[in-house]
Design an enzyme around this catalytic site. Structure first.
Site, PDB file in Angstrom:
ATOM      1  N   LEU A 181       0.829  -1.204   0.000  1.00 30.57           N
ATOM      2  CA  LEU A 181       0.000   0.000   0.000  1.00 30.57           C
ATOM      3  C   LEU A 181       0.865   1.256   0.000  1.00 30.57           C
ATOM      4  CD1 LEU A 181      -2.702  -1.017   2.641  1.00 30.57           C
ATOM      5  CD2 LEU A 181      -2.738  -1.364   0.154  1.00 30.57           C
ATOM      6  N   ASP A 183       1.838  -4.183   5.406  1.00 28.82           N
ATOM      7  CA  ASP A 183       0.854  -3.838   4.385  1.00 28.82           C
ATOM      8  C   ASP A 183       1.197  -4.512   3.053  1.00 28.82           C
ATOM      9  OD1 ASP A 183       3.167  -2.297   4.109  1.00 28.82           O
ATOM     10  OD2 ASP A 183       2.099  -0.754   2.962  1.00 28.82           O
TER      11      ASP A 183
END
Length: 543
Positions: free
Chosen positions: A416, A458
């Protein structure tokens, strides 16, 4: 005892609307009551002032007329009684409010009077003479038994009068007598009507009181109250020369909105000293507010019924997929041959149906897929996705299958963009919820037989089954779909959160035996995407 979901939904919807209705009714009623009190109070205060002004203005005008009359030559010695009588009758005809006008000498003997009434009589004991011989005098409202017997009274009601007395002096200032006039109190009712007529359009059911400064006696008001004493707070404030409004409670229960004013004089005129009190029952004033509250309650009840029905229907729409899954599970237990329906519109149902389909596939296929989701040690506790251990098991099976089918596997290594900022600004709790939402969107973007793994933080890995002919084009299409979905805002705890997505990709083919090398290439491509501007896909190929 169990309650079905439809009943819970219908009851919850209705209960929420009822509570909101009660709250809304209270808030609107409270604010509307304050507004109505202020509006009506100001109207009553304004009307009180207007009436007190009109009373004073009327009495000032009548006193001025008597004073002007007293200065005419007919009253100078030698006195012309006939001429004086003509002037007095002419004034009475011009102003019917004058019930009687007379001229008395310094001893109180009436020399001339309108209609010859009391001529030759004496008014020496009357306040109008005793005070008027000294200076201009305006008396209070009173009964007069003598005039009541002489004057015509077609209505039969009690006659009341207001006295005006003015000293008559010659050019040297010597007092020659008193010019006395009696006004019928009926004119006060005319003033009352002129004030109440426009007031009734704004304030319904108002009562008017004119109260004497002498013993606080009610001079004008409801017939049952005339002559009685008043001791209200509004009267005390009015007697101090104030003009405003207040809310009063009478007899412990009845509440009134009351406007008050004091009839002060102007110029050299001292004023009547009367207080004007105009009050309205709070029940009448707030009747429109109560009507509005009742309308809100009735409307709320109707909406609650409709929302209850809507909740019933909505619950039916929600539980229908659950019923289909339940029916399929029952058929599975009896026949062993059934396919669990798949639902993608509702996140929880999508996860449930996907899990059940995987379970059925595991139990029914002769050569089952590795059941990597069944073991709690093989999936990520935050997102529920398979972890690195499950990924290794999956790859061993997927490679064998790809070799048999002469197909390829495409590795997407993604992370991300902006996730660190979310953690720093909104907190780790929001970051965890964001990762859960991202996981769901990844599931939406891939097919059922493809693998999605959270490998830490992430970062995720997606394994795609692609063809041998154009694996990069197929992988790129899925990657773009993932980027588009991740770029859409996430609503978390009532706040929109925005992140991006960078992807590195590499393709495994049967000629490349080592999947760990392909994973490394995808990882390298991921960092190239990060350094190249983020929110993009980069392919790395094996040498």
């Amino acid at each position: 005892m169990s309650i079905n979901l439809r009943t819970i939904f219908a009851g919850a919807f209705a209960a929420v609307i009822i509570l909101l209705t009660v709250l809304l009714s209270y808030l609107i009623g409270n604010e509307s009551s304050k507004t109505a009190e202020v509006t009506n109070g100001k109207s009553l205060a304004e009307a009180s002032y207007q009436m007190s002004y009109n009373l004073n203005h009327f009495m000032l005008a009548r006193t001025g007329e008597v004073e002007v009359l007293s200065k005419l030559g007919a009253f100078q010695e030698p006195v012309s009684e006939d001429e004086i009588a003509g002037l007095l009758n002419q004034l009475k005809e011009s102003l019917p409010a004058f019930t009687w006008i007379g001229y008395a000498d310094t001893k109180g003997n009436v020399l001339s009077a309108t209609g010859d009434i009391l001529e030759g009589g004496s008014i020496e004991e009357q306040p109008v003479f005793q005070n008027g011989i000294k200076s201009p005098y305006i008396g209070d409202v009173q009964d007069d038994s003598l005039l009541a017997e002489i004057l015509p009274n077609p209505s039969g009601e009690r006659l009341q009068f207001v006295d005006i007395g003015v000293p008559v002096k010659d050019k040297s200032g010597r007092t020659l007598g008193v010019l006395a006039a009696r006004l019928s109190w009926e004119w006060a009712h005319q003033v009352e009507s002129s004030i109440l007529a426009p007031l009734e359009e704004r304030v319904e059911g108002a009562d008017v009181y004119i109260v004497s400064n002498n013993n606080n006696r009610i001079l004008l008001g409801p017939s049952s109250q005339v002559g009685k004493q008043m001791s209200d707070l509004a009267l005390q404030l009015a007697s101090q020369g104030k003009n405003s409004w207040l809310i009063e409670e009478h007899k412990g229960s009845q509440t009134y909105i009351t406007g008050y004013a004091y009839a002060e004089g102007e110029m050299n005129y001292p004023g009547t000293g009367w207080s004007v009190i105009i009050r309205q029952s709070a029940d009448i004033a707030l009747a429109p507010v109560h009507k509005l509250q009742n309308s809100i309650v009735l409307s709320g009840m109707a909406i609650a019924v409709l929302c209850g029905i809507a909740g019933w229907l909505l619950a039916g729409w929600i539980i229908r997929p659950l019923q289909r899954i339940t029916e399929s599970a029952d058929e599975l237990s009896s026949s062993g041959k059934v396919e669990i329906p798949e639902f993608k519109r509702i996140k929880e149902l999508s996860i449930l149906s996907r899990s059940l389909r995987n379970l059925v596939n595991k139990l029914t296929r002769p050569e089952p897929e590795p059941f990597y989701m069944s073991d709690l040690t093989r999936h990520d506790p935050l997102t529920g996705l398979p972890n690195r251990t499950a990924l290794d098991d999956y790859l061993a099976h997927a490679v064998n299958k790809a070799k048999r089918n002469r197909s390829t596997l495409s590795f997407l290594y993604l992370g991300l963009d902006g996730f660190k900022k979310v953690n720093e600004t909104l907190g780790h709790k929001t970051g965890d919820k964001l990762l859960q939402e991202v996981s769901f969107r990844l599931l939406e973007s891939t097919r059922e037989n493809e693998m999605i793994t959270r490998i830490g933080g992430d970062e995720f890995v997606v394994i795609l089954h692609t063809s041998a002919a154009k694996p990069m084009q197929e992988a790129e299409a899925v990657a773009k779909r993932i980027i588009d979905k991740i770029n859409q805002p996430f609503l978390i705890d009532g706040e929109f959160v925005h992140v991006g997505c960078s992807i590195g990709a590499a393709v495994w083919s049967p000629e490349n035996q080592d999947t760990s090398e392909i994973m490394r290439l995808a990882d390298d491509a991921y960092y190239i995407s990060k350094r190249s501007g983020k929110n993009r896909i980069t392919f790395e190929t094996a040498v």
